[in-house]
Write a protein that holds these residues in place. Structure first.
Motif, PDB file in Angstrom:
ATOM      1  N   ASN A 496      41.532  47.626  44.686  1.00 14.81           N
ATOM      2  CA  ASN A 496      42.386  46.488  44.015  1.00 14.81           C
ATOM      3  C   ASN A 496      42.540  45.465  44.761  1.00 14.81           C
ATOM      4  N   ILE A 497      41.752  44.854  45.467  1.00 13.07           N
ATOM      5  CA  ILE A 497      41.848  43.651  46.436  1.00 13.07           C
ATOM      6  C   ILE A 497      42.356  42.591  45.628  1.00 13.07           C
ATOM      7  N   MET A 498      41.694  42.195  44.558  1.00 18.44           N
ATOM      8  CA  MET A 498      41.852  41.051  43.701  1.00 18.44           C
ATOM      9  C   MET A 498      43.391  41.075  43.378  1.00 18.44           C
ATOM     10  N   SER A 503      48.631  38.871  43.816  1.00 17.73           N
ATOM     11  CA  SER A 503      50.254  39.314  43.722  1.00 17.73           C
ATOM     12  C   SER A 503      50.780  38.590  44.971  1.00 17.73           C
ATOM     13  N   ILE A 504      50.103  38.672  46.232  1.00 19.16           N
ATOM     14  CA  ILE A 504      50.814  38.081  47.336  1.00 19.16           C
ATOM     15  C   ILE A 504      50.891  36.366  47.165  1.00 19.16           C
ATOM     16  N   VAL A 505      49.688  35.873  46.603  1.00 20.77           N
ATOM     17  CA  VAL A 505      49.705  34.579  46.572  1.00 20.77           C
ATOM     18  C   VAL A 505      50.743  34.173  45.335  1.00 20.77           C
ATOM     19  N   LYS A 511      53.504  30.722  41.927  1.00 23.25           N
ATOM     20  CA  LYS A 511      52.750  30.304  41.132  1.00 23.25           C
ATOM     21  C   LYS A 511      51.800  31.560  40.686  1.00 23.25           C
ATOM     22  N   GLN A 512      51.397  31.833  39.520  1.00 18.33           N
ATOM     23  CA  GLN A 512      50.440  32.745  39.115  1.00 18.33           C
ATOM     24  C   GLN A 512      49.172  32.181  39.080  1.00 18.33           C
ATOM     25  N   LYS A 513      48.203  32.534  40.010  1.00 18.29           N
ATOM     26  CA  LYS A 513      46.970  32.069  40.147  1.00 18.29           C
ATOM     27  C   LYS A 513      45.980  32.931  40.136  1.00 18.29           C
ATOM     28  N   THR A 514      44.591  32.811  39.454  1.00 16.67           N
ATOM     29  CA  THR A 514      43.602  33.889  39.698  1.00 16.67           C
ATOM     30  C   THR A 514      42.749  33.300  40.547  1.00 16.67           C
ATOM     31  N   MET A 515      42.151  34.314  41.446  1.00 16.62           N
ATOM     32  CA  MET A 515      41.233  34.238  42.385  1.00 16.62           C
ATOM     33  C   MET A 515      39.728  34.404  41.807  1.00 16.62           C
TER      34      MET A 515
END
Length: 567
Positions: A496-498, A503-505, A511-515
């Motif tokens: 569950n690295i992603m 979550s930490i970002v 701000k909720q961002k997708t990597m």
């Protein structure tokens, strides 16, 4: 209410009562007597160490009718009014629930008005790190140049979340954890003042368990007094706090050091069946081994131990266990503790860690842990390279003759980008909406993000170490990886690295961002294609804008092939 909690009754009312913070009290008192106090202060430190109490004492001292004074008199109308909270010119604000721009703008608008009851307006903003970015910006100018009648005191437990522009405008005081000896003295004074019958060992246990916070110690004392029947004992403290007695921990450690897994796991099951928390239990075991290590290193460090006193059984155990074993156990238990905090079944991980420690050394070392994979691979690779360098230095001619092209080709790096499915469509969407401001903001906090990743998951930190954000929008960001293997591990979302990184970002940037992971070579090509596509699109638009309207209409009527344009 007829009854008040002990931490409210015995809240410090002057600097002399501020336990464990003499360095801060002395500095503030000198500034008060010399009338050289600042317009803005930042009080930082762990919970329950006196930050808000010091702020209220300071507010009373500068507004005392006998000022300038080193201590508030607590008898004049101003001191009594500030203590009771009835004076409107001393405003306490909880930034956790008032963290918006509007609340700070309201302060900015009202601070210019002179105080109505006392000499200075004092704004005490607790948990100031909870303010939003907009609120900090709104506070900035007012904090730098407030009116002469205004003083700001900011208090926080997490100073790393406060912008440097705010910190640079304040005088910062770091509140320390209160030593256990001073907490014990304060608790002893409270039980005597309240005429409570309590064992000294019980008070010492509360002082050790409070982790340097006097408010926590008084709360535990209050709860234990209500629980106990007559004299407050050590067992009462253990029952209230959920801690395990030293005797039980010692028996568990004896079974573990004897290699008796059945005995050790049985003792853990007995404690957990009594309602003990697995996380609290392994934490006590870690601190017990830590005490053994400190005492074995130097018996003079007895004051730093977490136990109230050192008995003969503890000394015998410290002599029996080797120092290398103590280092190994503390390290493995700490790894298990980190994993237990992230699972729904901490008991299983605790039992697994205990069984592993009970195994013989050659077997337990063969049992891998999640955080050892990366380190072992690096060590093997380094050893291989060292051997190759050594052979080359000894006889380079022989090595050249022995190295054949087919064998050399087998040692080459694996084919890049093999099997990687790069989310091209999503990355192009991020590039369409990306801005330099978003990327600059993300890169400015990336060091903090990596620190938090390392604290949560060492393996995830290793995969993310050779990567950096290269584009960012409001909804997502592109992460370029130097090595394809690292990128592949993250894209496959091992452990569950992603989710952890996103979550930490979100926690750091709000701000909720997708990597979207991508190898560096692929990113370079995608970036080049995007720039060319953008330039081509702009040229098409400019050509359409410059085309003659009459020619465009003629093309629509007969088609572009039948038209011959002449100047």
């Amino acid at each position: 209410m007829a009854y008040q909690a002990l931490y409210r009754v015995y809240r410090p009312q002057n600097f002399h009562d501020l336990a464990g913070q003499q360095h801060i009290a002395q500095t503030l008192q000198n500034a008060l007597t010399k009338q050289q106090f600042s317009h803005a202060y930042l009080f930082t430190g762990p919970r329950g160490t006196g930050k808000t109490s010091a702020a209220k004492i300071f507010a009373k001292a500068i507004n005392c009718e006998h000022a300038p004074v080193a201590e508030p008199c607590n008898e004049c109308a101003a001191c009594r009014g500030i203590t009771s909270g009835s004076i409107a010119d001393v405003i306490e604000i909880d930034a956790a629930s008032n963290n918006g721009v509007d609340e700070i703008r309201d302060i900015r608008d009202k601070v210019k008005y002179a105080p109505s009851e006392v000499r200075y307006k004092v704004y005490i903003i607790d948990e100031v790190h909870m303010l939003s970015t907009g609120a900090f910006n709104a506070l900035l100018k007012t904090l730098e140049e407030p009116p002469e009648h205004a003083v700001f005191i900011l208090a926080t437990t997490e100073p790393q979340k406060i912008p440097l522009t705010i910190i640079s405008r304040c005088q910062q005081f770091d509140f320390r954890r209160i030593p256990s000896s001073e907490i014990f003295d304060r608790l002893h004074f409270v039980v005597q003042d309240q005429k409570i019958d309590a064992e000294d060992e019980a008070l010492q246990l509360i002082a050790k368990a409070s982790e340097g916070g006097l408010r926590d110690a008084l709360s535990v004392l209050d709860q234990t007094v209500a629980y106990s029947d007559g004299t407050m004992t050590v067992q009462d403290v253990l029952d209230v706090t959920g801690m395990v007695s030293d005797q039980m921990i010692r028996e568990l450690i004896d079974g573990l050091e004897a290699g008796d897994a059945a005995r050790a796991v049985g003792k853990i099951g007995e404690l957990l069946d009594q309602g003990k928390d697995p996380l609290r239990l392994i934490e006590q075991m870690i601190f017990y081994y830590r005490d053994l290590l400190l005492y074995k290193t130097s018996p003079d460090l007895e004051d730093l131990l977490t136990r109230p006193h050192v008995d003969d059984a503890f000394r015998e155990q410290a002599e029996r266990v080797a120092a290398d074993r103590l280092f190994q156990v503390i390290s493995q238990m700490n790894d298990a503790f980190i994993e237990m905090k992230r699972t729904n079944h901490p008991r299983i991980l605790l039992e697994m860690a205990v069984v592993r420690l009970c195994l013989p050394a050659n077997i337990s070392q063969a049992v891998p842990t999640e955080t050892s994979f990366v380190g072992d691979a690096l060590e093997k690779r380094i050893a291989t390279l060292e051997n190759q360098v050594k052979k080359w230095s000894e006889s380079p001619e022989v090595m050249i003759r022995q190295e054949k092209p087919p064998e050399m080709s087998q040692t080459r790096a694996p084919r890049r980008n093999s099997g990687l499915r790069v989310p091209t469509m999503q990355i192009n969407h991020v590039l369409d909406e990306a801005t330099k401001e978003e990327l600059r903001e993300l890169r400015s906090v990336w060091a903090t993000v990596m620190t938090k990743i390392r604290a949560e998951n060492v393996a995830a930190h290793a995969w993310m170490l050779e990567s950096q954000p290269v584009a960012s929008s409001l909804q997502g960001f592109v992460q370029a990886f130097k090595y394809d293997f690292h990128c592949q591990m993250v894209m496959e979302n091992k452990n569950n690295i992603m989710e952890l990184v996103q979550s930490i970002v979100q926690d750091v940037t709000k701000k909720q961002k997708t990597m979207y992971p991508v190898p560096e070579e692929t990113w370079t090509k995608m970036k080049k294609d995007f720039i060319e596509r953008s330039q081509s699109s702009q040229e098409d638009k400019s050509e359409k804008a410059e085309e003659d309207p009459m020619i465009a209409e003629a093309k629509k009527l007969v088609g572009p092939d039948l038209i011959d344009i002449k100047d």
